[in-house]
Design a protein around this motif. Sequence first.
Motif, PDB file in Angstrom:
ATOM      1  N   GLU A 113       3.753   9.901   1.606  1.00  0.00           N
ATOM      2  CA  GLU A 113       3.120  11.203   1.395  1.00  0.00           C
ATOM      3  C   GLU A 113       2.947  11.444  -0.091  1.00  0.00           C
ATOM      4  OE1 GLU A 113       5.671  14.580   2.572  1.00  0.00           O
ATOM      5  OE2 GLU A 113       7.205  13.093   3.011  1.00  0.00           O
ATOM      6  N   TRP A 114       1.974  12.275  -0.422  1.00  0.00           N
ATOM      7  CA  TRP A 114       1.679  12.558  -1.820  1.00  0.00           C
ATOM      8  C   TRP A 114       1.007  13.922  -1.904  1.00  0.00           C
ATOM      9  CZ3 TRP A 114      -1.419  10.083   1.456  1.00  0.00           C
ATOM     10  CH2 TRP A 114      -2.792  10.343   1.422  1.00  0.00           C
ATOM     11  N   SER A 115       0.889  14.435  -3.115  1.00  0.00           N
ATOM     12  CA  SER A 115       0.256  15.732  -3.317  1.00  0.00           C
ATOM     13  C   SER A 115      -0.509  15.707  -4.629  1.00  0.00           C
ATOM     14  CB  SER A 115       1.298  16.852  -3.320  1.00  0.00           C
ATOM     15  OG  SER A 115       2.199  16.681  -4.393  1.00  0.00           O
ATOM     16  N   TYR A 116      -1.155  16.806  -4.935  1.00  0.00           N
ATOM     17  CA  TYR A 116      -1.909  16.976  -6.165  1.00  0.00           C
ATOM     18  C   TYR A 116      -1.321  18.158  -6.930  1.00  0.00           C
ATOM     19  CZ  TYR A 116      -5.323  13.961  -3.901  1.00  0.00           C
ATOM     20  OH  TYR A 116      -5.931  12.904  -3.260  1.00  0.00           O
ATOM     21  N   PRO A 117      -1.451  18.163  -8.242  1.00  0.00           N
ATOM     22  CA  PRO A 117      -0.970  19.337  -8.994  1.00  0.00           C
ATOM     23  C   PRO A 117      -1.748  20.581  -8.590  1.00  0.00           C
ATOM     24  CG  PRO A 117      -1.388  17.478 -10.449  1.00  0.00           C
ATOM     25  CD  PRO A 117      -1.962  17.108  -9.125  1.00  0.00           C
ATOM     26  N   TYR A 118      -1.046  21.666  -8.446  1.00  0.00           N
ATOM     27  CA  TYR A 118      -1.665  22.916  -8.013  1.00  0.00           C
ATOM     28  C   TYR A 118      -1.377  24.021  -9.020  1.00  0.00           C
ATOM     29  CZ  TYR A 118      -1.804  20.683  -3.398  1.00  0.00           C
ATOM     30  OH  TYR A 118      -2.022  19.831  -2.355  1.00  0.00           O
ATOM     31  N   SER A 119      -2.192  25.053  -8.959  1.00  0.00           N
ATOM     32  CA  SER A 119      -1.841  26.291  -9.648  1.00  0.00           C
ATOM     33  C   SER A 119      -0.689  26.930  -8.881  1.00  0.00           C
ATOM     34  CB  SER A 119      -3.040  27.233  -9.673  1.00  0.00           C
ATOM     35  OG  SER A 119      -2.664  28.502 -10.106  1.00  0.00           O
ATOM     36  N   THR A 120       0.126  27.700  -9.564  1.00  0.00           N
ATOM     37  CA  THR A 120       1.295  28.299  -8.919  1.00  0.00           C
ATOM     38  C   THR A 120       1.072  29.745  -8.506  1.00  0.00           C
ATOM     39  OG1 THR A 120       2.175  28.936 -11.085  1.00  0.00           O
ATOM     40  CG2 THR A 120       2.872  26.809 -10.180  1.00  0.00           C
ATOM     41  N   SER A 121      -0.141  30.260  -8.666  1.00  0.00           N
ATOM     42  CA  SER A 121      -0.354  31.679  -8.381  1.00  0.00           C
ATOM     43  C   SER A 121      -0.247  31.996  -6.899  1.00  0.00           C
ATOM     44  CB  SER A 121      -1.723  32.133  -8.909  1.00  0.00           C
ATOM     45  OG  SER A 121      -2.760  31.391  -8.276  1.00  0.00           O
ATOM     46  N   SER A 180      -0.275  15.435   1.757  1.00  0.00           N
ATOM     47  CA  SER A 180      -1.050  14.472   2.539  1.00  0.00           C
ATOM     48  C   SER A 180      -0.121  13.358   2.996  1.00  0.00           C
ATOM     49  CB  SER A 180      -2.173  13.879   1.692  1.00  0.00           C
ATOM     50  OG  SER A 180      -3.177  14.825   1.434  1.00  0.00           O
ATOM     51  N   ARG A 181      -0.422  12.791   4.168  1.00  0.00           N
ATOM     52  CA  ARG A 181       0.491  11.806   4.750  1.00  0.00           C
ATOM     53  C   ARG A 181      -0.281  10.678   5.412  1.00  0.00           C
ATOM     54  NH1 ARG A 181       4.756  16.209   7.434  1.00  0.00           N
ATOM     55  NH2 ARG A 181       5.010  17.386   5.491  1.00  0.00           N
ATOM     56  N   ILE A 182       0.096   9.439   5.096  1.00  0.00           N
ATOM     57  CA  ILE A 182      -0.442   8.257   5.757  1.00  0.00           C
ATOM     58  C   ILE A 182       0.670   7.591   6.552  1.00  0.00           C
ATOM     59  CG2 ILE A 182      -1.466   5.970   5.471  1.00  0.00           C
ATOM     60  CD1 ILE A 182      -2.742   6.858   2.936  1.00  0.00           C
ATOM     61  N   LYS A 183       0.358   7.216   7.779  1.00  0.00           N
ATOM     62  CA  LYS A 183       1.305   6.469   8.605  1.00  0.00           C
ATOM     63  C   LYS A 183       0.779   5.043   8.759  1.00  0.00           C
ATOM     64  CE  LYS A 183       5.240   6.825  10.842  1.00  0.00           C
ATOM     65  NZ  LYS A 183       5.480   7.546  12.092  1.00  0.00           N
ATOM     66  N   TYR A 201       7.091   0.240   4.632  1.00  0.00           N
ATOM     67  CA  TYR A 201       6.024   1.153   4.226  1.00  0.00           C
ATOM     68  C   TYR A 201       6.575   2.575   4.181  1.00  0.00           C
ATOM     69  CZ  TYR A 201       1.422   3.338   3.948  1.00  0.00           C
ATOM     70  OH  TYR A 201       0.326   4.059   3.542  1.00  0.00           O
ATOM     71  N   GLY A 202       6.897   3.055   2.980  1.00  0.00           N
ATOM     72  CA  GLY A 202       7.420   4.400   2.814  1.00  0.00           C
ATOM     73  C   GLY A 202       8.699   4.611   3.583  1.00  0.00           C
ATOM     74  N   SER A 203       8.823   5.766   4.196  1.00  0.00           N
ATOM     75  CA  SER A 203       9.978   6.120   5.018  1.00  0.00           C
ATOM     76  C   SER A 203       9.570   6.124   6.480  1.00  0.00           C
ATOM     77  CB  SER A 203      10.510   7.504   4.615  1.00  0.00           C
ATOM     78  OG  SER A 203      11.568   7.903   5.458  1.00  0.00           O
ATOM     79  N   TYR A 250       0.808  -1.213   0.000  1.00  0.00           N
ATOM     80  CA  TYR A 250       0.000   0.000   0.000  1.00  0.00           C
ATOM     81  C   TYR A 250       0.848   1.274   0.000  1.00  0.00           C
ATOM     82  CZ  TYR A 250      -3.357  -3.506   1.458  1.00  0.00           C
ATOM     83  OH  TYR A 250      -4.125  -4.636   1.524  1.00  0.00           O
ATOM     84  N   SER A 251       2.126   1.150  -0.297  1.00  0.00           N
ATOM     85  CA  SER A 251       3.007   2.311  -0.183  1.00  0.00           C
ATOM     86  C   SER A 251       3.065   3.143  -1.453  1.00  0.00           C
ATOM     87  CB  SER A 251       4.422   1.858   0.205  1.00  0.00           C
ATOM     88  OG  SER A 251       4.979   1.045  -0.805  1.00  0.00           O
ATOM     89  N   LEU A 252       2.513   2.637  -2.570  1.00  0.00           N
ATOM     90  CA  LEU A 252       2.564   3.370  -3.835  1.00  0.00           C
ATOM     91  C   LEU A 252       1.164   3.631  -4.339  1.00  0.00           C
ATOM     92  CD1 LEU A 252       5.438   1.448  -5.657  1.00  0.00           C
ATOM     93  CD2 LEU A 252       5.592   3.622  -4.419  1.00  0.00           C
TER      94      LEU A 252
END
Length: 468
Positions: free
Chosen positions: A406-414, A379-382, A399-401, A29-31
């Motif tokens: 942790e993961w994120s979503y693409p964002y606007s850069t403004s 976002s972070r899952i332990k 499981y991860g580090s 479940y780490s990826l």
Amino acid sequence: MRPSPFLAASASLVIGFTAHAGTLSASYYSLLDHSFNPGLPGRATIAFDQSGTAFTDIGINAFSDPDLGNITSVAQVDINNADPNLVGIGLARTQFNGLPDTSFQTNGKRVKDAFLTSVVDACVDPNGRIVVAGMTPGANGSGGAKDLALVRFNSNGSDDLSFGGDGGVAFSLASESGGDEFDEGIRDVECLSNGNVLVAAWYDQGSGKNAVVAEMPSTGLAYPVRFQTYGTSAGIDAVATFAAEVDGGIVVGLHYYGASNSAFVRPLVPSGATYATVPGRDQQAFGTGWSTCGGIAQPQFLGMASLETGDYVISGLRNDGVNNVPILVRIQYGEQTLVSCLDINNGVNNAYVTPPTVLGDLVFVAAGLQPFASGALTSRIKGFVAPADGTVPVPAPGYGSNGMVEWSYPYSTSNASNNRSFVQRLYFDPAYGLMAVGTRTWNGNDTDVALARFGSTGDIFRNGFEAD
């Protein structure tokens, strides 16, 4: 939504499935699962944006259909309404592959103006109906005292007009105790196996808050089948923070604060119009005045899951004198009661954490509502493994580090300093992928509901929802 426990050993998990079986470690479940919405691998966003609003959509909960694998998400949505205190209920249906299910309502989603001031939680009942909990204006209008509310939808997202006569019910648990018109609030909702709805809540009686747990009837009547309050003394407020159906009864989390600050976990069973304590399963008390876990300061519990009969894990917060620190508690009842606590160490303080979700001996918890500060935040899952001897869970190997991904979503850069995401709920879908539902915040004024799924889709473990 709490999955049924499965037997497991050590850090590996043995899963039985109708078509496939395998031995999976926590690293499975780490990826992110790249078959889920390939255009944004492993992630999908849902925008309920309403014209004339600040485009604020907050993910509340999500559930996967056990036969089709489709994902139903529930959200609190800003609505274009003349009353700025009101919000709407957002429902969305996503296919198992992460793409919108356009057969569901309008373009795969709908927004209902249910005259609510907040939406806090949701569950699915044994008939597949979606129950949404929130607060609604009381006698003083939307800016005044709040009452409690439940709204029920059919599995296809339409209003369930059999519930309360029009699909929803507003009710006051304070009135059950002879209270006047003061604020009330729901903190947690669970759909019970008998079709009724369990709520953990509080009501203000003018001199302070009382905790209350209530079983509301499946018909949508405003009067509880049974309820129980936990009163306050001078200068102390009480809130029921979670309630879960488990082991033929319920487990309730209570938070007392004010002149003193402590938390309690109470196993209960129905007893007529109220609840009774469970023989051999005593209430567990946490706080500065209690020795459990070394007298942790200012604890509050946010949710629980069951590892096995009488073996529970509970997530929450403690205060270290400066910050609210996320914690995990394990309580195992047996010949003797074993209680252990540990810091989750997800790198995010002063934030909500999700209720834990469990599969076998694996325990997962994620960072929740994170305070705004400078810089983006992932976002972070332990992940943890619960030893068979009932002792404290340990970070899951592989499981991860150090047990965290942790993961994120693409964002606007403004406005990059506000780019962040948080998780409200975790659950396992029917194919045993680990699902996260929450919110991404970007540009400082817009939030969208966000879904993520973790787990391999290779030949090691396949499921009936994927193409051959």
